[in-house]
Scaffold this active site. Structure first.
Site, PDB file in Angstrom:
ATOM      1  N   LYS A 163      45.466  58.615  -0.900  1.00 29.20           N
ATOM      2  CA  LYS A 163      45.990  57.459  -0.162  1.00 29.20           C
ATOM      3  C   LYS A 163      45.127  57.248   1.067  1.00 29.20           C
ATOM      4  O   LYS A 163      44.906  58.184   1.848  1.00 29.20           O
ATOM      5  CB  LYS A 163      47.444  57.719   0.258  1.00 29.20           C
ATOM      6  CG  LYS A 163      48.097  56.548   0.981  1.00 29.20           C
ATOM      7  CD  LYS A 163      48.650  55.565  -0.010  1.00 29.20           C
ATOM      8  CE  LYS A 163      49.014  54.240   0.636  1.00 29.20           C
ATOM      9  NZ  LYS A 163      47.848  53.380   0.917  1.00 29.20           N
ATOM     10  N   GLN A 166      42.287  61.798   6.911  1.00 26.31           N
ATOM     11  CA  GLN A 166      43.434  61.188   6.237  1.00 26.31           C
ATOM     12  C   GLN A 166      44.257  62.233   5.496  1.00 26.31           C
ATOM     13  O   GLN A 166      45.487  62.129   5.423  1.00 26.31           O
ATOM     14  CB  GLN A 166      42.935  60.126   5.245  1.00 26.31           C
ATOM     15  CG  GLN A 166      44.005  59.164   4.764  1.00 26.31           C
ATOM     16  CD  GLN A 166      44.342  58.099   5.785  1.00 26.31           C
ATOM     17  OE1 GLN A 166      43.463  57.529   6.407  1.00 26.31           O
ATOM     18  NE2 GLN A 166      45.620  57.808   5.949  1.00 26.31           N
ATOM     19  N   LYS A 226      46.441  63.820   8.160  1.00 31.14           N
ATOM     20  CA  LYS A 226      47.343  62.799   8.694  1.00 31.14           C
ATOM     21  C   LYS A 226      48.467  62.520   7.701  1.00 31.14           C
ATOM     22  O   LYS A 226      49.650  62.469   8.077  1.00 31.14           O
ATOM     23  CB  LYS A 226      46.558  61.514   8.965  1.00 31.14           C
ATOM     24  CG  LYS A 226      47.402  60.368   9.519  1.00 31.14           C
ATOM     25  CD  LYS A 226      46.670  59.040   9.478  1.00 31.14           C
ATOM     26  CE  LYS A 226      45.383  59.069  10.243  1.00 31.14           C
ATOM     27  NZ  LYS A 226      44.748  57.724  10.298  1.00 31.14           N
ATOM     28  N   LYS A 246      39.635  57.664   1.247  1.00 29.19           N
ATOM     29  CA  LYS A 246      39.170  56.535   2.054  1.00 29.19           C
ATOM     30  C   LYS A 246      38.054  55.832   1.292  1.00 29.19           C
ATOM     31  O   LYS A 246      37.338  56.456   0.499  1.00 29.19           O
ATOM     32  CB  LYS A 246      38.634  57.019   3.408  1.00 29.19           C
ATOM     33  CG  LYS A 246      38.726  55.976   4.518  1.00 29.19           C
ATOM     34  CD  LYS A 246      40.137  55.806   5.032  1.00 29.19           C
ATOM     35  CE  LYS A 246      40.189  54.843   6.203  1.00 29.19           C
ATOM     36  NZ  LYS A 246      41.531  54.746   6.773  1.00 29.19           N
ATOM     37  N   GLY A 251      44.486  48.604   3.453  1.00 26.03           N
ATOM     38  CA  GLY A 251      43.517  47.939   4.319  1.00 26.03           C
ATOM     39  C   GLY A 251      43.048  48.838   5.448  1.00 26.03           C
ATOM     40  O   GLY A 251      43.605  49.899   5.706  1.00 26.03           O
ATOM     41  N   ASP A 252      41.985  48.412   6.093  1.00 25.80           N
ATOM     42  CA  ASP A 252      41.423  49.082   7.261  1.00 25.80           C
ATOM     43  C   ASP A 252      40.635  48.014   8.003  1.00 25.80           C
ATOM     44  O   ASP A 252      40.881  46.811   7.817  1.00 25.80           O
ATOM     45  CB  ASP A 252      40.556  50.277   6.827  1.00 25.80           C
ATOM     46  CG  ASP A 252      40.244  51.236   7.982  1.00 25.80           C
ATOM     47  OD1 ASP A 252      39.138  51.131   8.531  1.00 25.80           O
ATOM     48  OD2 ASP A 252      41.099  52.055   8.339  1.00 25.80           O
ATOM     49  N   THR A 305      51.134  50.967  12.634  1.00 27.87           N
ATOM     50  CA  THR A 305      50.213  51.903  13.288  1.00 27.87           C
ATOM     51  C   THR A 305      50.328  51.802  14.803  1.00 27.87           C
ATOM     52  O   THR A 305      50.400  52.811  15.505  1.00 27.87           O
ATOM     53  CB  THR A 305      48.759  51.649  12.842  1.00 27.87           C
ATOM     54  OG1 THR A 305      48.696  51.645  11.424  1.00 27.87           O
ATOM     55  CG2 THR A 305      47.829  52.721  13.386  1.00 27.87           C
ATOM     56  N   ASN A 355      45.155  44.505  14.664  1.00 29.52           N
ATOM     57  CA  ASN A 355      46.563  44.815  14.412  1.00 29.52           C
ATOM     58  C   ASN A 355      47.056  46.022  15.201  1.00 29.52           C
ATOM     59  O   ASN A 355      48.138  45.988  15.806  1.00 29.52           O
ATOM     60  CB  ASN A 355      46.783  45.082  12.918  1.00 29.52           C
ATOM     61  CG  ASN A 355      47.122  43.816  12.151  1.00 29.52           C
ATOM     62  OD1 ASN A 355      47.314  42.766  12.736  1.00 29.52           O
ATOM     63  ND2 ASN A 355      47.177  43.933  10.847  1.00 29.52           N
ATOM     64  N   SER A 378      52.953  52.651   4.658  1.00 30.53           N
ATOM     65  CA  SER A 378      52.319  52.409   3.364  1.00 30.53           C
ATOM     66  C   SER A 378      53.006  53.214   2.270  1.00 30.53           C
ATOM     67  O   SER A 378      53.221  52.724   1.157  1.00 30.53           O
ATOM     68  CB  SER A 378      50.831  52.776   3.417  1.00 30.53           C
ATOM     69  OG  SER A 378      50.080  51.782   4.067  1.00 30.53           O
TER      70      SER A 378
END
Length: 458
Positions: free
Chosen positions: A102, A123, A126, A138, A177-178, A222, A253, A390
């Site tokens: 993810k 990630q 996290k 990622k 998204g990123d 976030t 964002n 997410s």
């Protein structure tokens, strides 16, 4: 005798960490971002191997620093003039010991294998901290969406996902998204994926438009989550956001909704930025104006001064750290806040720093904050709210449900409080009270390492 044995075990643990890091350096020459991320984790983990020698026996550190796979591919697409363009795409599937991979997809000219590996590595821990069953991954491309038409972006994303579709799925790898990838780009990818697969696989992407299977509260998550974590740190010292002066780097964002939540909790946000420069508003940033400029009009932050005459625009986004504040929230990109910036913020009285972006503070900056008693929230803990929501989107897709924004926000608050408590307890348990960097690294690592031991060698 016990003291001698303990010293021997400590020496063995230190030697193990050192030897594995030297191996990582040898295998990944020149990948500075990835090596920076691994070094920071390794520095925290020495006491873990003293308590858990079984992790050394099982080669956990060697295995956890080597991605399951790194996928690199060509992305050919046609621009509006009919010329064929070629970019490079990546997906790093780092570790799926606790769930499907993810992590976001980033479209930015700086994207390379080192940045992708660093982000996927971070990630992994996290995602573990969220308490949800998701592994770490990622992806992205060196494609620059700035200046491109909507049709060009659609053609590029369709070409990108045509190749990536071979490696993803709701129970395999779930992108989101990123930077450079929002609900529009996710929509193009989602449509192309389902077209290729001949069905409708709702859970293969997160960050979708809420009208088309996305979760309410995702775009805020976030930024809100970062503020919730910092609020918990402040509460631990009998303090809060109320009455505080805040600066936030970025205006996407994460930054926008960090500002919104900080203001809601009683703070005044004095400055925010984009890649060109920053604005300072002594009366407090108007978040609705920032939203209009960045979300709807796609304008530069300098335009803010046209709507608020008392605000001042300064060229050069890094100079934002010269603004005196109580709380700093770096929410733009990696390594944006350096040691000199940390010294300046500290001299100006900063009390707390929360990383809204991934690794926005250099190692030297982090050490400077900690040495001066500044509360510091590392990104893998503080910005985990986005991936937590997410994962909630994945749950809603699986159950064919849609939660209200209030329900999502309440769940997010609980997740961030639990992450704070996990980091706090791990730091205490391993002899680093109040050090949330060490706490986050250890808490995330333990969850992944335990799963890897349970699943055997592979």
């Amino acid at each position: 005798m016990d003291l001698l044995r303990e010293q021997e075990q400590k020496s063995r643990a230190n030697d193990y960490v050192h030897e594995v890091y030297e191996l990582v350096k040898k295998r990944n020459p020149g990948e500075k971002e990835f090596l920076q991320a691994t070094r920071e984790i390794f520095d925290s983990l020495r006491p873990v191997f003293l308590k858990h020698p079984e992790f050394m026996h099982n080669g956990i550190l060697e295995r956890i620093t080597e991605p399951d796979r790194v996928i690199s591919f060509r992305v050919a697409w046609e621009d509006d003039t009919g010329k064929v363009q070629v970019n490079r795409g990546f997906r790093v599937q780092f570790n799926n010991s606790i769930g499907p991979y993810k992590g976001g997809i980033r479209f930015h000219p700086t994207v390379n294998s080192s940045i992708m590996k660093f982000l996927a590595f971070e990630q992994t821990f996290k995602n573990a901290l969220t308490g949800m069953p998701i592994g770490g991954g990622k992806g992205g491309s060196d494609f620059d969406p700035k200046g491109k038409s909507e049709r060009e972006i659609m053609r590029f994303t369709q070409s990108f996902i045509t190749e990536l579709s071979k490696y993803i799925g709701a129970d395999m790898d779930v992108p989101a998204g990123d930077i450079g990838v929002g609900k529009r780009e996710i929509g193009f990818m989602f449509g192309q994926y389902n077209r290729l697969k001949g069905g409708f696989e709702a859970g293969v992407f997160t960050g979708k438009d809420p009208n088309h299977g996305g979760s309410l509260g995702r775009k805020e998550a976030t930024g809100y989550g970062c503020v919730y974590f910092v609020e918990e740190m402040l509460k631990g010292k009998g303090d809060s956001f109320a009455g505080k002066k805040v600066i936030v780097s970025g205006s996407g964002n994460v930054a926008t909704y960090a500002m919104e939540k900080a203001i809601e909790l009683g703070a005044t946000v004095l400055a925010c930025s984009d890649s060109s420069g920053y604005i300072y508003d002594p009366e407090g940033i108007n978040v609705e104006t920032v939203k209009k400029l960045k979300e709807f009009d796609n304008k530069r932050i300098q335009e803010y001064t046209k709507f608020h005459k008392h605000a001042v625009y300064y060229e050069g986004c890094n100079n934002i750290w010269s603004v005196a504040c109580d709380i700093a929230l770096p929410c733009a990109t990696q390594n944006e806040l350096e040691e000199t910036d940390a010294a300046l913020l500290t001299a100006n009285g900063v009390k707390a720093v929360g990383e809204g972006a991934n690794m926005p503070c250099t190692e030297e900056a982090v050490h400077a904050f900690q040495a001066n008693g500044v509360l510091f929230a590392p990104g893998k803990a503080a910005n985990a709210g986005g991936v937590a929501v997410s994962a909630m989107e994945m749950s809603q897709n699986s159950m064919r449900l849609s939660w209200t924004v209030e329900e999502v926000d309440e769940k997010l608050k609980v997740v961030m409080k639990n992450i704070y408590r996990s980091c706090f307890d791990a730091a205490e348990d391993y002899g680093y009270p109040g050090n949330f960097v060490v706490g986050a690294n250890i808490a995330g690592f333990l969850k992944v390492a335990d799963a890897m031991v349970a699943h055997g060698i592979h």
